[in-house]
Design an enzyme around this catalytic site. Structure first.
Site, short mmCIF file in Angstrom:
data_model
loop_
_atom_site.label_atom_id
_atom_site.label_comp_id
_atom_site.label_asym_id
_atom_site.label_seq_id
_atom_site.Cartn_x
_atom_site.Cartn_y
_atom_site.Cartn_z
N ASN A 10 51.59 76.01 23.06
CA ASN A 10 52.23 76.94 23.32
C ASN A 10 52.72 76.68 24.80
O ASN A 10 51.57 76.25 25.85
CB ASN A 10 51.52 78.19 23.90
CG ASN A 10 50.81 78.96 24.48
OD1 ASN A 10 52.41 79.78 24.37
ND2 ASN A 10 50.05 79.75 24.64
N LYS A 12 53.43 77.98 27.66
CA LYS A 12 53.76 79.59 28.52
C LYS A 12 54.66 79.45 29.53
O LYS A 12 55.64 79.28 29.04
CB LYS A 12 52.28 79.01 29.00
CG LYS A 12 51.09 78.70 28.12
CD LYS A 12 49.98 78.31 29.51
CE LYS A 12 48.46 78.17 27.29
NZ LYS A 12 47.14 78.73 28.21
N HIS A 95 48.02 86.64 22.92
CA HIS A 95 47.53 86.02 23.70
C HIS A 95 46.55 85.98 24.61
O HIS A 95 46.82 87.50 25.50
CB HIS A 95 48.41 84.33 24.07
CG HIS A 95 48.15 83.86 25.39
ND1 HIS A 95 47.08 83.58 26.36
CD2 HIS A 95 47.63 82.08 24.58
CE1 HIS A 95 46.88 82.04 26.51
NE2 HIS A 95 47.04 81.27 25.45
N GLU A 97 46.55 85.67 27.73
CA GLU A 97 46.46 85.57 29.38
C GLU A 97 47.72 86.99 29.06
O GLU A 97 47.52 87.60 30.41
CB GLU A 97 47.85 84.54 29.57
CG GLU A 97 46.55 83.10 29.76
CD GLU A 97 47.61 81.95 29.63
OE1 GLU A 97 48.69 81.66 29.21
OE2 GLU A 97 46.98 80.90 28.99
N GLU A 167 40.72 81.44 19.76
CA GLU A 167 41.67 80.91 21.67
C GLU A 167 39.66 81.23 22.31
O GLU A 167 40.04 82.04 23.03
CB GLU A 167 42.25 81.30 21.79
CG GLU A 167 43.14 80.66 20.89
CD GLU A 167 44.44 80.20 22.49
OE1 GLU A 167 44.57 78.94 21.84
OE2 GLU A 167 44.72 81.15 22.62
N GLY A 173 42.79 75.90 29.11
CA GLY A 173 43.08 75.35 30.89
C GLY A 173 41.57 74.48 31.12
O GLY A 173 42.15 74.74 32.10
N SER A 213 41.58 73.67 25.20
CA SER A 213 42.04 72.87 25.62
C SER A 213 41.60 71.03 24.18
O SER A 213 40.84 70.64 24.88
CB SER A 213 40.38 72.35 26.25
OG SER A 213 41.01 73.01 27.64
P1 PGA Z 1 45.10 74.82 26.30
O1 PGA Z 1 45.62 76.38 26.33
O2 PGA Z 1 45.54 74.58 25.42
O3 PGA Z 1 46.03 73.83 27.62
O4 PGA Z 1 43.61 75.27 27.18
C1 PGA Z 1 45.51 76.70 24.85
C2 PGA Z 1 45.58 78.61 24.72
O5 PGA Z 1 46.83 78.88 26.08
O6 PGA Z 1 47.17 78.11 23.95
#
Ligand code: PGA
Length: 249
Positions: A10, A12, A95, A97, A167, A173, A213
């Site tokens: 992903n 982003k 997601h 976000e 998640e 993140g 992560s």
């Molecule tokens: P990350 O993000 O691996 O940077 O923690 C995962 C995601 O938001 O899909």
């Protein structure tokens, strides 16, 4: 039935079309795998460059969002037909976000899931709890509710071809990965929920990813868990090391 691992990046809001082509050229020879499907979900503007760069490889391209209407006066939105025509096969839906910054709800997630399925895109349906919810002991209730609403009016046949990404928001993140036991507990509960709604066959077939992560150092332990069928990978999908997550064994 053994489920094939699916590792999806992903990206982003990272990478220009030019950078997209460069990174995929680098990744292409590295992410060849016998046991993992590989998907890169990229910004919509990068999809044509990603599809062109990934041609002839095992990398499938996905989007990070879509809108649930077919077309019309929705300035700035992108339809399923546009994504398909550009060569996308997958789309991330819901997601955290998008829920946090762009007002997505379980209801809009459900509409988007239905639209993706109707059009032939494979949805990667995201769910997960906040740290507060985990501390309140409501993680599994919360995630079950997200899943049940996301799958409203989705048939069993359609459901088994979708992908779910668990998640935990506190792990995204932050470098704070859920332990493999924490991740397995919730992924197992999601499979149980799918079983209650759709029965054994769908629960056996549907793929459930862990995200938050994930990196080259922790993927093997996470993906070895019985109910974790790969990962949704943010930061670590922007580097050549992503190939170590794909080839985690
Ligand atoms: P990350 O993000 O691996 O940077 O923690 C995962 C995601 O938001 O899909």
């Amino acid at each position: 039935m053994a489920r094939k691992t699916i590792v999806a990046g992903n990206w982003k809001m990272n990478m220009t079309p030019t950078q997209t082509a460069e990174l995929i050229e680098t990744l292409k020879p590295l992410v060849v795998s016998d046991y993992s499907d590989v998907v890169l979900c990229v910004p919509a503007i990068d999809i044509p460059a990603a599809v062109a760069a990934a041609k002839g490889s095992n990398i499938e391209i996905g989007a990070e969002n879509l809108y649930f209407e077919d077309k019309g006066a929705y300035t700035g939105e992108i339809s399923a037909d546009m994504l398909l025509d550009a060569g996308a096969k997958y789309v991330i839906i819901g997601h955290s976000e998008r829920r946090e910054y762009f007002g997505e709800t379980d209801e809009t997630v459900n509409k988007k899931v239905l639209k993706a399925i109707e059009k032939g895109l494979t949805p990667i349906i995201c769910c997960g709890e906040t740290l507060t919810q985990r501390e309140q002991g409501i993680t599994i209730d919360w995630v079950r509710q997200q899943i049940k609403i996301a799958f409203q009016n989705v048939t069993a046949d359609q459901a088994k071809a979708t992908v779910i990404a668990y998640e935990p928001i506190w792990a995204i993140g932050t470098g704070k990965t859920a332990t493999s036991d924490q991740a397995e507990e919730v992924c197992g509960a999601i499979r149980q929920c799918i079983k209650e709604v759709y029965g054994d066959a769908v629960a056996e077939e549907i793929r459930i990813q862990y995200g938050g992560s994930v990196n080259a150092g922790n993927a093997a332990e996470l993906f070895a868990k019985p109910d974790i069928d790969g990962g949704l990978v943010g930061g670590a999908s922007l580097k050549p090391d992503f190939s170590k997550i794909v080839n985690y064994k």
